[in-house]
Scaffold this motif. Structure first.
Motif, PDB file in Angstrom:
ATOM      1  N   PRO A   1      38.159   9.394  37.950  1.00 57.43           N
ATOM      2  CA  PRO A   1      36.739   9.173  38.255  1.00 57.43           C
ATOM      3  C   PRO A   1      36.481   8.681  39.665  1.00 57.43           C
TER       4      PRO A   1
ATOM      5  N   GLU B   1      31.705  18.727  39.069  1.00 58.06           N
ATOM      6  CA  GLU B   1      31.358  18.024  37.838  1.00 58.06           C
ATOM      7  C   GLU B   1      32.131  16.702  37.810  1.00 58.06           C
ATOM      8  N   PRO B   2      31.708  15.725  37.008  1.00 54.80           N
ATOM      9  CA  PRO B   2      32.478  14.474  36.926  1.00 54.80           C
ATOM     10  C   PRO B   2      33.937  14.747  36.571  1.00 54.80           C
TER      11      PRO B   2
ATOM     12  N   GLU C   1      36.952  13.563  34.890  1.00 50.67           N
ATOM     13  CA  GLU C   1      37.199  12.559  33.858  1.00 50.67           C
ATOM     14  C   GLU C   1      38.534  11.841  34.026  1.00 50.67           C
TER      15      GLU C   1
ATOM     16  N   ALA D   1      30.434  14.286  42.026  1.00 50.93           N
ATOM     17  CA  ALA D   1      29.128  14.245  41.364  1.00 50.93           C
ATOM     18  C   ALA D   1      28.316  13.029  41.802  1.00 50.93           C
ATOM     19  N   LEU D   2      28.931  11.867  41.817  1.00 53.04           N
ATOM     20  CA  LEU D   2      28.211  10.652  42.191  1.00 53.04           C
ATOM     21  C   LEU D   2      27.916  10.612  43.687  1.00 53.04           C
TER      22      LEU D   2
ATOM     23  N   ASP E   1      34.678  11.036  41.991  1.00 51.17           N
ATOM     24  CA  ASP E   1      33.240  11.276  41.871  1.00 51.17           C
ATOM     25  C   ASP E   1      32.468  10.689  43.049  1.00 51.17           C
ATOM     26  N   ARG E   2      33.043   9.717  43.756  1.00 54.51           N
ATOM     27  CA  ARG E   2      32.344   9.042  44.855  1.00 54.51           C
ATOM     28  C   ARG E   2      32.869   9.492  46.223  1.00 54.51           C
TER      29      ARG E   2
END
Length: 412
Positions: free
Chosen positions: A213, A207-208, A210, A178-179, A216-217
């Protein structure tokens, strides 16, 4: 003879009538008297009740938001599961290079309780939005190779597009965290990015995640594609496994030795759900702090109530003197002023409880949480306000009852 007998034995005197019993105020009368006293000074009552209301609203909202956040966190933990373990290599300060074997996933799957194992691998690739962007401007996005069963193991979901499958894991395609998508400016599947000098098609955006995390990058590609296009050696950098909750501790004890026999000291085994549990503990500490601030606000409100009642006694000396002259007892005067203080505090407490509950529901719904306001929070707040009102009104009530009618009527 009769007259002589009467003078010798006079009739006994008639006893005086008993003194009238002082009238006593009924509880309903005391309540009406207190309400009349408050209605006569509405502006001052509103300002005094506001201090109590702010204190109670703060306390109810803090408890409600804390419980709503905790309920949401517990629901997320139930959905994500607390049985996920990760194993990754810890950098060696002595210069020794430790890598997980290519067969790490298969070795973990041989542990009896393990139900699911998968892995990701670090890929040496510079990621840019397009070829015109300088290679050093990677937007903080890294590349990793991923197995096709990664999403199922992590409980992650694709926000847009699709995930890698047996066919696409060999093609020059990628799925962005996501990020990573946000940093690269990718908004929809079908757009392209550049990894080293290879143009890659974005087929999905996650989606992120959880539980992990860091994904996400990341730009994720299949293991075969990473080997073909970027020279990936096939060694995983992180292994994920799931096992029944009752066996997590047992698996944790042997996981490092399993994925890297003889070099288990360089393997870090962690439980991602522990971070969410630690967040819940942090929230409890913050809740205690905010409750302390709410208690201070409530105490300040109680001082305001006491101040209001003292001023009320000073202003109403003629009224008190007149009531005493007309037969009101000291107890009746005390009850009147104590009732005014209790009503004033209860008014602020009720308003604060409603305001705090409304704030909790509004904020929780805005965050997508299920609003939770424990019944004891507003009930305890109201009980606290009545206690504050009783303490704050006790001294003014006693002072009013001790006013002598003559001295009090001098103010008329």
């Amino acid at each position: 003879m009769t007259g002589i007998r009467d003078r010798a034995h006079p009739a006994p005197p008639t006893p005086p009538p008993p003194p009238p019993e002082p009238s006593r105020l009924l509880p309903a009368d005391v309540l009406r008297l207190g309400a009349v006293g408050l209605r006569a000074r509405r502006s001052r009552v509103v300002l005094s009740a506001l201090g109590i209301a702010l204190g109670i609203a703060t306390m109810v909202a803090v408890v409600g938001l804390s419980e709503s956040s905790r309920a949401d966190l517990m629901a997320r933990l139930d959905r994500l599961g607390t049985n996920l373990l990760t194993a990754e290599v810890v950098p060696d300060t002595g210069g020794r290079e430790v890598r997980l074997p290519k067969s790490a996933v298969a070795m973990v799957e041989r542990i009896g309780p393990v139900e699911h194992a998968t892995a990701t691998g670090q890929v040496d690739a510079r990621i840019r939005r397009s070829a015109v962007v300088p290679p050093e401007r990677t937007a903080g996005v890294t590349a990793q190779a991923a197995r096709t069963d990664l999403l199922a193991a992590l409980g992650a979901r694709v926000a847009r597009g699709v995930w890698l499958d047996r066919a696409s894991e060999r093609l020059p395609v990628t799925v962005l965290g996501a990020l990573a998508a946000e940093r690269l400016g990718v908004t929809a599947p079908g757009e392209t990015i550049v990894m080293n000098d290879e143009r890659m098609v974005v087929v999905g955006i996650l989606e992120p995640v959880e539980l992990v995390p860091t994904l996400d990058r990341v730009a994720l590609v299949g293991f075969p594609a990473a080997e073909e296009y970027f020279g990936f050696d096939g060694h995983p950098s992180m292994v994920f496994e799931r096992s029944p909750d009752a066996t997590v501790d047992d698996v944790r004890e042997v996981l490092a030795r399993t994925v890297s026999p003889g070099a288990e000291g360089y393997i870090k085994v962690s439980r991602p759900s522990d971070a969410l549990a630690a967040k819940a503990a942090t929230d409890r500490g913050l809740t205690a702090l905010m409750l302390g601030l709410g208690a201070v606000a409530l105490l300040v409100g109680g001082v305001g109530v006491a101040n209001t009642m003292v001023i009320s006694v000073l202003e109403r000396r003629p009224e008190i003197g007149l009531r005493r002259a007309l037969g009101a007892t000291r107890g009746a005067v005390r009850a009147q002023f104590l009732m005014e203080s209790l009503l004033l505090s209860a008014l602020g407490g009720a308003a604060g409880a409603l305001l705090g509950t409304a704030a909790t529901y509004g904020f929780a719904l805005a965050q997508g949480w299920r609003p939770v306001v424990p019944l004891w929070a507003p009930a305890g707040g109201l009980a606290a306000t009545l206690l504050i009102g009783a303490v704050a009104g006790l001294y003014p009530a006693v002072r009013a009852s001790r006013l002598h009618p003559t001295e009090a009527l001098k103010g008329t």
